[in-house]
Design an enzyme around this catalytic site. Structure first.
Site, PDB file in Angstrom:
ATOM      1  N   HIS A   2       8.502 -16.610  -6.478  1.00 61.37           N
ATOM      2  CA  HIS A   2       7.957 -17.971  -6.421  1.00 61.37           C
ATOM      3  C   HIS A   2       6.489 -17.969  -6.017  1.00 61.37           C
ATOM      4  O   HIS A   2       5.648 -18.642  -6.630  1.00 61.37           O
ATOM      5  CB  HIS A   2       8.801 -18.787  -5.434  1.00 61.37           C
ATOM      6  CG  HIS A   2       8.543 -20.259  -5.435  1.00 61.37           C
ATOM      7  ND1 HIS A   2       7.582 -20.836  -4.634  1.00 61.37           N
ATOM      8  CD2 HIS A   2       9.133 -21.289  -6.109  1.00 61.37           C
ATOM      9  CE1 HIS A   2       7.594 -22.155  -4.824  1.00 61.37           C
ATOM     10  NE2 HIS A   2       8.526 -22.459  -5.702  1.00 61.37           N
ATOM     11  N   ASP A  56       3.692 -19.389   0.804  1.00 58.75           N
ATOM     12  CA  ASP A  56       4.862 -19.288  -0.059  1.00 58.75           C
ATOM     13  C   ASP A  56       5.670 -18.037   0.280  1.00 58.75           C
ATOM     14  O   ASP A  56       5.708 -17.622   1.435  1.00 58.75           O
ATOM     15  CB  ASP A  56       4.420 -19.285  -1.530  1.00 58.75           C
ATOM     16  CG  ASP A  56       5.411 -19.990  -2.433  1.00 58.75           C
ATOM     17  OD1 ASP A  56       6.452 -19.378  -2.751  1.00 58.75           O
ATOM     18  OD2 ASP A  56       5.158 -21.139  -2.830  1.00 58.75           O
ATOM     19  N   SER A 108       6.958 -27.495  -7.747  1.00 52.60           N
ATOM     20  CA  SER A 108       6.321 -26.271  -7.239  1.00 52.60           C
ATOM     21  C   SER A 108       5.303 -25.730  -8.221  1.00 52.60           C
ATOM     22  O   SER A 108       4.318 -25.098  -7.819  1.00 52.60           O
ATOM     23  CB  SER A 108       7.380 -25.192  -6.981  1.00 52.60           C
ATOM     24  OG  SER A 108       8.044 -25.394  -5.771  1.00 52.60           O
TER      25      SER A 108
END
EC number: 3.4.21.-
Length: 778
Positions: free
Chosen positions: A222, A147, A556
């Site tokens: 994220h 990520d 996600s």
């Protein structure tokens, strides 16, 4: 001494080699782009030897060792063999012609696709008999995350009470900008970053001036967020500005986290992007390092590439990872509610859809006629007493332009909105419409905004202390009728409150990408669903957050929830394959929510959810630990699958590292041993085979129950399966016939094997196609 024929061969080889060298040197000034040269399964266990072979291949074609070193971006040498290199188009074509090369393709880019989740799913930390405690919360399992990086100072990476790092861990903690080895601990045991592919494609990128950290450190947030969901440690008393309060933890809170940063912020475009070359290198390293589960919340857009096509780097890397016993979990994409939009569809990947939780943020709106409407917002500012309410529209006696469309509020005069709460309508599916409307109204001196929109799009935080409340079009129309009928319409807005429990229904999120699978219609995707809406988890201190935590929505967020469950299952069943873990998750899933209510799929209009919305259903972690039977698979099954869908034997042989001969006639893709049956083109009837493996009590008897899709007849042979000490695997046949006389859409049903303890259910999805390969626009 060489014979005449050998001498001629050597001379010709030298001539060809010199000509190739000359042409490559002549092209050195041409535009070079990163290409991935995929060589399939590695032929040697020594990674240094593998890398040296890659350099030799480049050297022989580019003419010098220096040029080869300059061209090389990555050597993939652990999980599979290949390299990324900067090549001209002509050079790439020449390398592709070499006999050892499976594919050469240009680099491509991927995009990025809690306090309540685990209690909602029944995975309770308070129950001493729960799966959490039975597995010691995932201890000694390593979850690899690919990520945007990690914020190691977050409390979710606290290693208090952790034992030693797992003995099978071979990775490390890479140093870089604002990141050193001390940032890792017994919880965050590894962190690496991969930027060469990104840099090669973005030559104007200035690492000195970039906001991003050239290290494993997260800028975007994220990566930190999804890591929390998968395996974050317990952090009590966390909320988002007082909403959604509770203890934050991951699905496997004592599992170890290894971060592989492959996504980078591009300042010029204000976007975060992930190079396929970088992702493949991250997966290659993760295989070497010893991760047990790989969590990847990234995806591409349709149209998709085939499973043996290196252009889908995640699919290729995942294939090699699964063969090494690593469960790979991916997000299904955020392009819903349209059909045929699901991504990461390879049959060896667990592909995840997103649902809502049984939680909402109710925001009371009281109209001047005392009618109370519960909107949705994340507004925690002071309450707003009765205030003038306006819907900007031409009253019929003005030359001014008015608009009640949210996107056009900026064209209204300030005096239209100043000191008022503004009602507007939008058809936009994006949360940005809400934020834009709030900005327009606030800039004009307004005191709040009520946005009427299609239901189902995730509520997002709005401007600080500025009330922006969402309602659906039906409620918005009620407010509009009141506004038009009242001489002096007013509204009172109260702060949002967290509602949890049965009044709030579970739905497949509007944004969650839907099936059927566009690249392989007989492979059901998504596989499973998990909560992915308004999930509270850790972030960086560079992002807009509260206490270092933020709410985000997307598949996600759903994928790492399944990664956490997979980690617990791996801790409980060390000998289970990735296919067995996937089967256990799919066959035990809820078809209703935990309260027994039907699950709807958001969209226009909403409908009852089906397998193309949520696969097997909503994940049920506790049930998945003891599924009774599993639909297991290994290398032989994957080879049969690739033969069945028409991949050539050479590509398959290079992919797996040994000679493959597909049977003639080729096997049926419908016999691929998935925990689902999907028949996209049934003309009359077909018989399908499945094999189940007993992982429950040794002596077990299972009986079948079928809910056939409407208009189809389904017969299972045998109807009873008997397992004992010598019979652990049993196959059965499923005959499906249609009564439809025209081409139809998909109809859905299920097939369940039951004993006194287990219900092992797989979804059935069948479409009649009397006229094959036909597109009907009528």
């Amino acid at each position: 001494m060489m014979n005449y024929r050998t001498s001629i061969y050597v001379v010709l080889s030298l001539v060809i080699f010199l000509n190739v060298q000359r042409s490559f040197v002549a092209e050195s000034s041409a535009k070079r782009k990163v290409h991935i040269v995929y060589l399939g399964e590695k032929q040697h266990d020594d990674p240094e030897f593998v890398t040296e072979s890659h350099h030799r291949m480049l050297w022989s074609l580019l003419g010098s060792k220096e040029d080869a070193n300059d061209s090389m971006v990555y050597s993939y040498r652990h999980g599979f063999s290949g390299f990324a290199a900067k090549l001209t188009e002509s050079q790439a074509k020449k390398i592709a012609d070499l006999p050892d090369v499976v594919h050469v393709i240009p680099d491509s880019f991927y995009k990025l696709a809690t306090t309540r989740t685990w209690d909602y799913l029944g995975l309770s930390a308070a129950n001493p008999k729960s799966l959490l405690h039975e597995t010691n919360m995932g201890e000694q399992i390593i979850i690899g995350v690919i990520d945007t990086g990690v914020w190691p100072e977050s409390e979710v990476f606290n290693d208090s009470g952790f034992g030693p790092v797992p003995s099978h861990w071979k990775g490390g903690c890479e140093t870089g900008e604002n990141f050193n080895s001390s940032n890792c601990n017994k919880k965050l045991i590894g962190a690496k970053y991969f930027i060469n592919g990104f840099l090669a494609e973005n030559e104007s990128f200035n690492s000195t001036n970039s906001l991003d950290f050239i290290s494993p450190r997260d800028l975007d947030g994220h990566g930190t967020h999804v890591s929390t969901i998968a395996g974050g440690s317990f952090v009590p008393n966390i909320s988002y500005k007082g909403l959604a309060g509770g203890t934050v933890r991951g699905g496997a809170p004592r599992a170890h986290i290894a971060m592989y940063k492959a996504c980078w912020y591009l300042d010029d475009d204000d976007t975060t992007t992930c190079s396929s070359a970088d992702i493949l290198k991250a997966m290659d390293e993760a295989m070497h390092d010893g991760v047990d589960v790989l969590s990847i919340s990234l995806g591409s857009s349709v149209p998709l590439y085939g499973e043996t096509d290196i252009r889908d780097g995640i699919t290729t890397g995942a294939f090699h990872a699964v063969l090494k016993g690593i469960t790979v979990v991916c997000s299904g994409g955020n392009s819903g509610p349209d059909s045929l939009t699901v991504t990461n569809t390879a049959p060896w990947i667990i592909t995840v859809a997103a649902t809502t939780l049984d939680r909402s943020f109710a925001t009371p709106l009281t109209l001047g006629n005392n009618k109370v409407i519960l909107g949705q917002a994340m507004y925690t500012g002071p309450g707003l007493g009765f205030t003038s309410l306006v819907y900007p529209e031409n009253p019929g006696n003005s030359n001014e332009s008015f608009s009640g469309t949210c996107e056009e509020l900026l064209f209204n005069s300030n005096r239209t909105m100043e000191g008022k709460v503004v009602l507007c309508f939008t058809t936009s599916p994006y949360g940005g419409a809400v934020l834009s409307a709030a900005r327009y109204v606030k800039r004009a001196g307004g005191l709040g905004v009520i946005i009427a929109r299609h239901p189902g799009y995730a509520i997002q935080p709005c401007l600080d202390d500025f009330p922006c409340v969402a309602v659906d079009w039906e409620l918005g129309t009620d407010i509009l009728l009141y506004t038009r009928s009242s001489g002096s319409p007013v509204v009172k807005i109260q702060p949002s409150k967290t509602l949890v429990g049965q009044p709030v229904g579970t739905k497949v999120a509007t944004f969650s990408s839907r099936g059927p699978n566009s690249i392989a219609p007989a492979i059901l995707k998504p596989d499973i669903a998990a909560p992915g809406v308004s999930i509270l988890a850790a972030t960086t201190n560079t992002t807009f957050s509260d206490q270092g935590f933020i709410m985000l929505s997307g598949t996600s967020m759903a994928a790492p929830a399944i990664s956490g469950v997979a980690a617990l299952l791996k801790a409980l069943h060390r000998d289970w394959s990735p296919a067995a873990i996937r089967s256990a998750i799919v066959t035990t899933a809820w078809k209703t929510d935990p309260f027994g209510e039907q699950i709807f799929a958001e969209g226009s209009p909403p409908k009852l959810a089906d397998p193309f919305d949520y696969g097997g259903g909503l994940v049920n972690p506790e049930k998945s630990a003891n599924p009774g039977l599993v639909y297991d698979m290994g290398l032989e099954d994957y080879v049969l699958y690739m033969c069945s869908v028409g991949y050539n034997e050479t590509s398959i042989s290079q992919l797996i590292g040994k000679t493959t001969v597909c049977s003639n006639p080729k096997p049926s893709v419908l016999d691929f041993n998935l925990p689902s049956i999907t028949i996209p083109n049934l003309k009359d009837e077909v018989t399908i085979t499945r094999t189940v493996t007993n992982v429950g009590p040794l002596n077990s008897v299972y009986r079948v129950t079928v809910e056939p899709p409407l208009g189809f007849q389904v017969t299972v042979t045998p109807e009873t399966l008997v397992f004992n000490s010598t019979t652990k695997k049993v196959y059965f046949k499923v005959k499906v016939s249609t009564t439809h006389k025209t081409n139809t859409g998909y109809y859905f049903g299920s097939l369940t094997w039951s004993d006194s303890l287990h219900n092992v259910t797989i979804p059935l999805s069948v479409r009649t196609q009397i006229l094959q390969n036909y597109y009907d626009e009528n």
